[in-house]
Design a protein around this motif. Structure first.
Motif, PDB file in Angstrom:
ATOM      1  N   SER A  10       0.820  -1.046   0.015  1.00 13.88           N
ATOM      2  CA  SER A  10      -0.001  -0.100   0.085  1.00 13.88           C
ATOM      3  C   SER A  10       0.984   1.070   0.032  1.00 13.88           C
ATOM      4  CB  SER A  10      -0.877  -0.025   1.239  1.00 13.88           C
ATOM      5  OG  SER A  10      -0.279   0.147   2.250  1.00 13.88           O
ATOM      6  N   SER A  39      -2.751   4.878   0.052  1.00 18.93           N
ATOM      7  CA  SER A  39      -2.388   4.573   1.328  1.00 18.93           C
ATOM      8  C   SER A  39      -3.092   5.377   2.247  1.00 18.93           C
ATOM      9  CB  SER A  39      -1.041   4.331   1.547  1.00 18.93           C
ATOM     10  OG  SER A  39      -0.502   4.105   2.527  1.00 18.93           O
ATOM     11  N   TYR A  41      -4.275   1.115   3.325  1.00 23.95           N
ATOM     12  CA  TYR A  41      -5.298   0.245   2.918  1.00 23.95           C
ATOM     13  C   TYR A  41      -6.242  -0.351   4.063  1.00 23.95           C
ATOM     14  CZ  TYR A  41      -3.727  -0.831  -1.798  1.00 23.95           C
ATOM     15  OH  TYR A  41      -3.045  -0.830  -2.988  1.00 23.95           O
ATOM     16  N   CYS A  72       1.904  -6.700   2.024  1.00 21.24           N
ATOM     17  CA  CYS A  72       0.726  -5.826   2.660  1.00 21.24           C
ATOM     18  C   CYS A  72       0.008  -6.674   3.336  1.00 21.24           C
ATOM     19  CB  CYS A  72       0.272  -5.160   1.682  1.00 21.24           C
ATOM     20  SG  CYS A  72      -1.391  -4.023   2.327  1.00 21.24           S
TER      21      CYS A  72
END
Length: 269
Positions: A10, A39, A41, A72
């Motif tokens: 992200s 960003s 997330y 992520c």
């Protein structure tokens, strides 16, 4: 042309995984995509995170990578099976490696997990931990302030300790002996997290174990690089590039010093 390991996140958090991949596999080319424009997330709906992850993977596939690494935790939790069904190359996430590392570390069976709202809401770590050891007790806490704080490049600032202390206060006093950093942004804050939690709590980052997974899968499939040429790494970010590049250069200085690196801003959004 050398096939790359494609890593997505992200934002800058996945650089913690990239650093370990470059350390363990110095001959491998890395293509990194940080979705800094969208960003974090963590607060987003799972369907939105899946959509973003698909977009990024579709973009990265044009480079013919040999592996996708979803670095992520939020995207791993909600999108990894979707991506695996869409591509023919190996797809590695960060949650299972992090869970395994915590199981190896804990002596009491009491494990803490910090992560974004999305990761904690998914209960992905609790599921992964209990699949390995059903008697494990898990204490989870969402820390929505931390990833945006890192994205702004403030992880070395004087205010880092205060932000971390505020975020982790619900876990202080819990009978845990290890704490999973369930967001790849959090290793940037290791010093402050360690100060807040104390020396008796081991901090678990998934980066090292994830890099081992990558190495094992590539070796099993005969995909490890045998090139004698220096890899040319590529870094993409979807948002404003100045802070992203500063953070990447600072975090990866030992891994990319004197090596050719390409910095680009794609238009996928």
């Amino acid at each position: 042309m050398q096939q790359a390991i494609a890593v997505l996140d992200s934002g800058v958090g996945g650089l913690t995984v990239v650093k370990e991949v470059m350390r363990q596999l110095p001959h491998e080319k890395v293509i990194y995509f940080g979705d800094t424009a969208r960003s974090p997330y963590g607060p987003r709906a799972a369907s939105e995170v899946r959509h973003f992850t698909r977009q990024i993977v579709d973009y990265l596939l044009q480079f013919n990578p040999k592996m996708i690494v979803i670095a992520c935790n939020t995207a791993t939790a909600v999108a990894i099976e979707d991506i695996r069904a869409r591509v023919s190359i190996p797809v590695v996430g960060v949650i299972s490696p992090g869970a395994r590392a915590a199981i190896k570390s804990t002596r009491s069976g009491m494990i803490g997990v910090i992560g974004t709202d999305g990761t904690i809401r998914s209960q992905a770590y609790e599921t992964a931990l209990k699949m390995i050891s059903p008697d494990i007790r898990v204490y989870s806490e969402a820390c929505p302030l931390l990833a945006p704080f890192v994205e702004r490049g403030l992880f070395s600032s004087e205010s880092a300790y205060d932000v971390v202390e505020q975020s982790l206060s619900p876990l202080r006093g819990k009978p845990i002996d290890c704490l999973i950093l369930g967001c790849t942004h959090y290793p940037f804050l290791t010093e402050s997290i360690s100060q807040v939690m104390g020396p008796e709590v081991a901090l678990i980052s998934s980066a090292e174990e994830t890099a081992r997974d990558i190495s094992t899968i590539l070796q099993q499939r005969g995909l490890l690089s045998n090139s004698s040429e220096m890899p040319v790494h590529q870094f993409f970010c979807s948002g404003e590039p100045v802070v992203f590049k500063q953070i990447a250069l600072s975090w990866l200085k030992d891994q990319i010093a004197l090596k050719p690196v390409v910095w680009q801003i794609p238009s996928i959004i």
